[in-house]
Write a protein that holds these residues in place. Structure first.
Motif, PDB file in Angstrom:
ATOM      1  N   MET A   1       6.089   1.903   1.723  1.00 65.76           N
ATOM      2  CA  MET A   1       7.289   2.232   1.015  1.00 65.76           C
ATOM      3  C   MET A   1       6.902   2.893  -0.301  1.00 65.76           C
ATOM      4  O   MET A   1       5.949   2.501  -0.953  1.00 65.76           O
ATOM      5  N   GLN A   2       7.656   3.875  -0.653  1.00 65.27           N
ATOM      6  CA  GLN A   2       7.430   4.543  -1.930  1.00 65.27           C
ATOM      7  C   GLN A   2       8.743   4.549  -2.685  1.00 65.27           C
ATOM      8  O   GLN A   2       9.793   4.851  -2.133  1.00 65.27           O
ATOM      9  N   ILE A   3       8.670   4.191  -3.958  1.00 67.18           N
ATOM     10  CA  ILE A   3       9.848   4.148  -4.819  1.00 67.18           C
ATOM     11  C   ILE A   3       9.594   5.068  -5.997  1.00 67.18           C
ATOM     12  O   ILE A   3       8.512   5.046  -6.590  1.00 67.18           O
ATOM     13  N   THR A   4      10.583   5.865  -6.335  1.00 67.89           N
ATOM     14  CA  THR A   4      10.487   6.742  -7.499  1.00 67.89           C
ATOM     15  C   THR A   4      11.466   6.241  -8.548  1.00 67.89           C
ATOM     16  O   THR A   4      12.640   6.031  -8.256  1.00 67.89           O
ATOM     17  N   LEU A   5      10.956   6.038  -9.744  1.00 70.86           N
ATOM     18  CA  LEU A   5      11.791   5.602 -10.856  1.00 70.86           C
ATOM     19  C   LEU A   5      11.801   6.678 -11.927  1.00 70.86           C
ATOM     20  O   LEU A   5      10.752   7.220 -12.281  1.00 70.86           O
ATOM     21  N   ASN A   6      12.958   6.963 -12.439  1.00 67.40           N
ATOM     22  CA  ASN A   6      13.071   7.873 -13.576  1.00 67.40           C
ATOM     23  C   ASN A   6      13.375   7.032 -14.802  1.00 67.40           C
ATOM     24  O   ASN A   6      14.465   6.483 -14.943  1.00 67.40           O
ATOM     25  N   LEU A   7      12.380   6.911 -15.662  1.00 65.02           N
ATOM     26  CA  LEU A   7      12.525   6.104 -16.872  1.00 65.02           C
ATOM     27  C   LEU A   7      12.612   7.020 -18.078  1.00 65.02           C
ATOM     28  O   LEU A   7      12.064   8.125 -18.074  1.00 65.02           O
ATOM     29  N   PRO A   8      13.277   6.567 -19.124  1.00 68.19           N
ATOM     30  CA  PRO A   8      13.348   7.385 -20.334  1.00 68.19           C
ATOM     31  C   PRO A   8      11.953   7.673 -20.886  1.00 68.19           C
ATOM     32  O   PRO A   8      11.052   6.841 -20.804  1.00 68.19           O
ATOM     33  N   ASP A   9      11.781   8.862 -21.419  1.00 69.27           N
ATOM     34  CA  ASP A   9      10.477   9.273 -21.953  1.00 69.27           C
ATOM     35  C   ASP A   9      10.013   8.425 -23.132  1.00 69.27           C
ATOM     36  O   ASP A   9       8.817   8.307 -23.374  1.00 69.27           O
ATOM     37  N   ASN A  10      10.934   7.849 -23.847  1.00 73.69           N
ATOM     38  CA  ASN A  10      10.555   7.093 -25.053  1.00 73.69           C
ATOM     39  C   ASN A  10      10.193   5.637 -24.776  1.00 73.69           C
ATOM     40  O   ASN A  10       9.958   4.871 -25.706  1.00 73.69           O
ATOM     41  N   LEU A  32       5.124 -11.511  -2.525  1.00 70.93           N
ATOM     42  CA  LEU A  32       3.803 -10.975  -2.232  1.00 70.93           C
ATOM     43  C   LEU A  32       2.760 -12.060  -2.422  1.00 70.93           C
ATOM     44  O   LEU A  32       2.891 -12.897  -3.315  1.00 70.93           O
ATOM     45  N   SER A  33       1.724 -12.003  -1.600  1.00 76.02           N
ATOM     46  CA  SER A  33       0.605 -12.935  -1.753  1.00 76.02           C
ATOM     47  C   SER A  33      -0.223 -12.526  -2.973  1.00 76.02           C
ATOM     48  O   SER A  33      -0.023 -11.456  -3.550  1.00 76.02           O
ATOM     49  N   LEU A  34      -1.140 -13.364  -3.329  1.00 77.94           N
ATOM     50  CA  LEU A  34      -1.999 -13.097  -4.484  1.00 77.94           C
ATOM     51  C   LEU A  34      -2.770 -11.793  -4.300  1.00 77.94           C
ATOM     52  O   LEU A  34      -2.796 -10.947  -5.199  1.00 77.94           O
ATOM     53  N   ASP A  35      -3.362 -11.615  -3.133  1.00 77.38           N
ATOM     54  CA  ASP A  35      -4.164 -10.407  -2.927  1.00 77.38           C
ATOM     55  C   ASP A  35      -3.312  -9.144  -2.874  1.00 77.38           C
ATOM     56  O   ASP A  35      -3.697  -8.109  -3.415  1.00 77.38           O
ATOM     57  N   ARG A  36      -2.133  -9.217  -2.296  1.00 75.88           N
ATOM     58  CA  ARG A  36      -1.246  -8.039  -2.255  1.00 75.88           C
ATOM     59  C   ARG A  36      -0.697  -7.727  -3.651  1.00 75.88           C
ATOM     60  O   ARG A  36      -0.545  -6.566  -4.014  1.00 75.88           O
ATOM     61  N   SER A  37      -0.424  -8.768  -4.432  1.00 76.16           N
ATOM     62  CA  SER A  37       0.041  -8.554  -5.806  1.00 76.16           C
ATOM     63  C   SER A  37      -1.049  -7.891  -6.637  1.00 76.16           C
ATOM     64  O   SER A  37      -0.779  -6.959  -7.394  1.00 76.16           O
ATOM     65  N   ALA A  38      -2.271  -8.359  -6.477  1.00 74.57           N
ATOM     66  CA  ALA A  38      -3.392  -7.757  -7.202  1.00 74.57           C
ATOM     67  C   ALA A  38      -3.565  -6.302  -6.781  1.00 74.57           C
ATOM     68  O   ALA A  38      -3.827  -5.435  -7.624  1.00 74.57           O
ATOM     69  N   GLN A  39      -3.388  -6.039  -5.500  1.00 74.04           N
ATOM     70  CA  GLN A  39      -3.508  -4.674  -4.997  1.00 74.04           C
ATOM     71  C   GLN A  39      -2.432  -3.778  -5.624  1.00 74.04           C
ATOM     72  O   GLN A  39      -2.716  -2.657  -6.036  1.00 74.04           O
ATOM     73  N   LEU A  40      -1.204  -4.274  -5.709  1.00 74.76           N
ATOM     74  CA  LEU A  40      -0.115  -3.517  -6.328  1.00 74.76           C
ATOM     75  C   LEU A  40      -0.427  -3.237  -7.798  1.00 74.76           C
ATOM     76  O   LEU A  40      -0.154  -2.154  -8.306  1.00 74.76           O
TER      77      LEU A  40
END
Length: 102
Positions: A1-10, A32-40
């Motif tokens: 899965m890919q998520i795109t976020l548009n956040l303010p530049d500041n 998420l498991s510990l290893d998957r969280s670390a991977q993220l």
């Protein structure tokens, strides 16, 4: 899965900051498991676990020589994934790495 976020530049956040905070929240929610969280978070499992200790999200083991079960399971999952990917190492190399640490 890919998520795109548009956040303010500041915003004073980098992509790494957002990934780390998301990884922590998903770990706390047991999504998420510990290893998957670390991977993220793009961190080693040990570094991610230490960060969780530093933030008082997990409690370190009473005996510093004890390896927490979560770290052992994460290491086993990582090893199984490496086996599936064909990343095998001769036993002699593994023992050399252990001996070098001692």
């Amino acid at each position: 899965m890919q998520i795109t976020l548009n956040l303010p530049d500041n915003l004073p956040l980098t992509e790494a900051d957002v990934r780390l905070e998301l990884a922590i929240v998903l770990y706390q929610q047991h999504s998420l498991s510990l290893d998957r969280s670390a991977q993220l978070a793009v961190m080693s499992v040990d570094d991610f676990y230490q960060l969780l200790i530093d933030r008082h999200i997990v409690t370190p083991p009473a005996d510093p020589d004890d390896e927490p079960a979560e770290l052992v399971l994460a290491s086993l999952r990582n090893s199984l994934q490496q086996i599936k990917e064909g990343k095998l190492h001769p036993i002699a190399e593994l023992w050399e790495a252990v001996i070098d640490r001692v």
